[in-house]
Design a protein around this motif. Structure first.
Motif, short mmCIF file in Angstrom:
data_model
loop_
_atom_site.label_atom_id
_atom_site.label_comp_id
_atom_site.label_asym_id
_atom_site.label_seq_id
_atom_site.Cartn_x
_atom_site.Cartn_y
_atom_site.Cartn_z
N VAL A 72 0.86 -1.17 0.00
CA VAL A 72 0.00 0.00 0.00
C VAL A 72 0.91 1.23 0.00
O VAL A 72 1.81 1.34 0.83
N TYR A 73 0.66 2.12 -0.94
CA TYR A 73 1.46 3.33 -1.10
C TYR A 73 0.61 4.55 -0.77
O TYR A 73 -0.57 4.60 -1.14
N ILE A 74 1.19 5.50 -0.08
CA ILE A 74 0.52 6.76 0.21
C ILE A 74 1.04 7.80 -0.78
O ILE A 74 2.24 7.89 -1.03
N ILE A 75 0.10 8.54 -1.36
CA ILE A 75 0.44 9.50 -2.42
C ILE A 75 -0.19 10.85 -2.07
O ILE A 75 -1.40 10.94 -1.87
N THR A 76 0.64 11.86 -1.99
CA THR A 76 0.17 13.22 -1.76
C THR A 76 0.49 14.04 -3.00
O THR A 76 1.62 14.01 -3.48
N SER A 77 -0.51 14.75 -3.52
CA SER A 77 -0.36 15.52 -4.75
C SER A 77 -0.78 16.96 -4.50
O SER A 77 -1.78 17.21 -3.83
N ASN A 78 -0.03 17.90 -5.06
CA ASN A 78 -0.37 19.31 -4.98
C ASN A 78 -0.46 19.88 -6.38
O ASN A 78 0.41 19.62 -7.20
N ILE A 79 -1.50 20.65 -6.64
CA ILE A 79 -1.60 21.42 -7.87
C ILE A 79 -1.66 22.89 -7.47
O ILE A 79 -2.47 23.27 -6.62
N CYS A 80 -0.81 23.67 -8.06
CA CYS A 80 -0.85 25.11 -7.89
C CYS A 80 -0.98 25.72 -9.28
O CYS A 80 -0.18 25.43 -10.16
N THR A 81 -2.04 26.51 -9.48
CA THR A 81 -2.29 27.09 -10.80
C THR A 81 -2.43 28.60 -10.71
O THR A 81 -2.63 29.17 -9.64
N HIS A 82 -2.37 29.22 -11.87
CA HIS A 82 -2.64 30.63 -12.00
C HIS A 82 -3.42 30.83 -13.29
O HIS A 82 -3.13 30.18 -14.30
N GLY A 83 -4.44 31.67 -13.24
CA GLY A 83 -5.16 32.00 -14.46
C GLY A 83 -6.40 31.18 -14.73
O GLY A 83 -6.98 31.30 -15.80
N SER A 84 -6.80 30.32 -13.80
CA SER A 84 -8.06 29.59 -14.01
C SER A 84 -9.22 30.57 -13.95
O SER A 84 -9.19 31.56 -13.24
N THR A 118 -4.70 20.17 -2.70
CA THR A 118 -3.90 19.05 -2.22
C THR A 118 -4.80 17.82 -2.10
O THR A 118 -5.94 17.92 -1.67
N SER A 119 -4.26 16.67 -2.48
CA SER A 119 -4.99 15.41 -2.43
C SER A 119 -4.08 14.34 -1.85
O SER A 119 -2.92 14.25 -2.25
N THR A 120 -4.58 13.54 -0.92
CA THR A 120 -3.82 12.42 -0.38
C THR A 120 -4.66 11.15 -0.52
O THR A 120 -5.83 11.15 -0.14
N ILE A 121 -4.06 10.12 -1.08
CA ILE A 121 -4.75 8.84 -1.27
C ILE A 121 -3.81 7.70 -0.89
O ILE A 121 -2.60 7.89 -0.76
N MET A 122 -4.38 6.52 -0.74
CA MET A 122 -3.61 5.29 -0.57
C MET A 122 -4.03 4.35 -1.69
O MET A 122 -5.22 4.20 -1.96
#
Length: 162
Positions: A72-84, A118-122
């Motif tokens: 089982v792997y833990i995954i944390t993802s961040n998206i930072c945008t400009h202009g949406s 930010t999103s964290t999943i397993m």
């Protein structure tokens, strides 16, 4: 209480597979559902700011993390945008073995300025399964990236949990 002679003690170093990767610089992304590396996405392999890569299981030349062991792997993802556009949405996605597998971390833009999600999943992965990062955005935007090792804009971390 028993003391063992030094010849009975073996030191073993255990490395837990882990990586933390950041998008190299600001890059424009078109609306829709995309792998970051696809021609319709960022059209290249730009997650190249490697902050950590214990075990070398992340490959920046193909933007893939390959699971070294089943677990089982833990995954944390961040998206930072400009202009949406205000009211538009964005989400991080993961492609497992080439197929769209996980969509999550939905967020709606409140303004046309900077937005972050930010999103964290397993995820359960088998040995040699591979993951590729992707996204879904409603309107074109600029994904924020950097080579500065102290900043974490559009980035992800993957670690073996169990």
């Amino acid at each position: 209480f028993c003391l063992l002679p030094a010849s009975y003690i073996m030191a073993t170093t255990v490395f837990i597979p882990f990586c933390h990767i950041t998008l190299d610089t600001n890059r424009g992304g078109s609306n829709g559902i995309r792998k970051f590396s696809d021609a319709s996405g960022l059209n290249g392999h730009y997650f190249t700011t490697i902050k950590s890569n214990v075990g070398s299981h992340y490959n920046s030349s193909n933007t893939k993390f390959t699971a070294p062991v089943t677990g089982v792997y833990i995954i944390t993802s961040n998206i930072c945008t400009h202009g949406s556009s205000p009211g538009s949405y964005m989400a991080w996605e993961w492609y497992k073995n080439g197929s769209r597998h996980y969509v999550g971390g939905w967020q709606q833009a409140e303004s046309d300025g900077y937005e972050r999600m930010t999103s964290t999943i397993m995820l359960a992965l088998s040995a040699n399964d591979y993951l590729e990062p992707g996204y879904e955005v409603q309107s074109s935007c600029s994904f924020q990236g950097t080579t500065d090792t102290s900043k974490y804009f559009t980035s992800f971390s993957i670690a073996l949990l169990h």
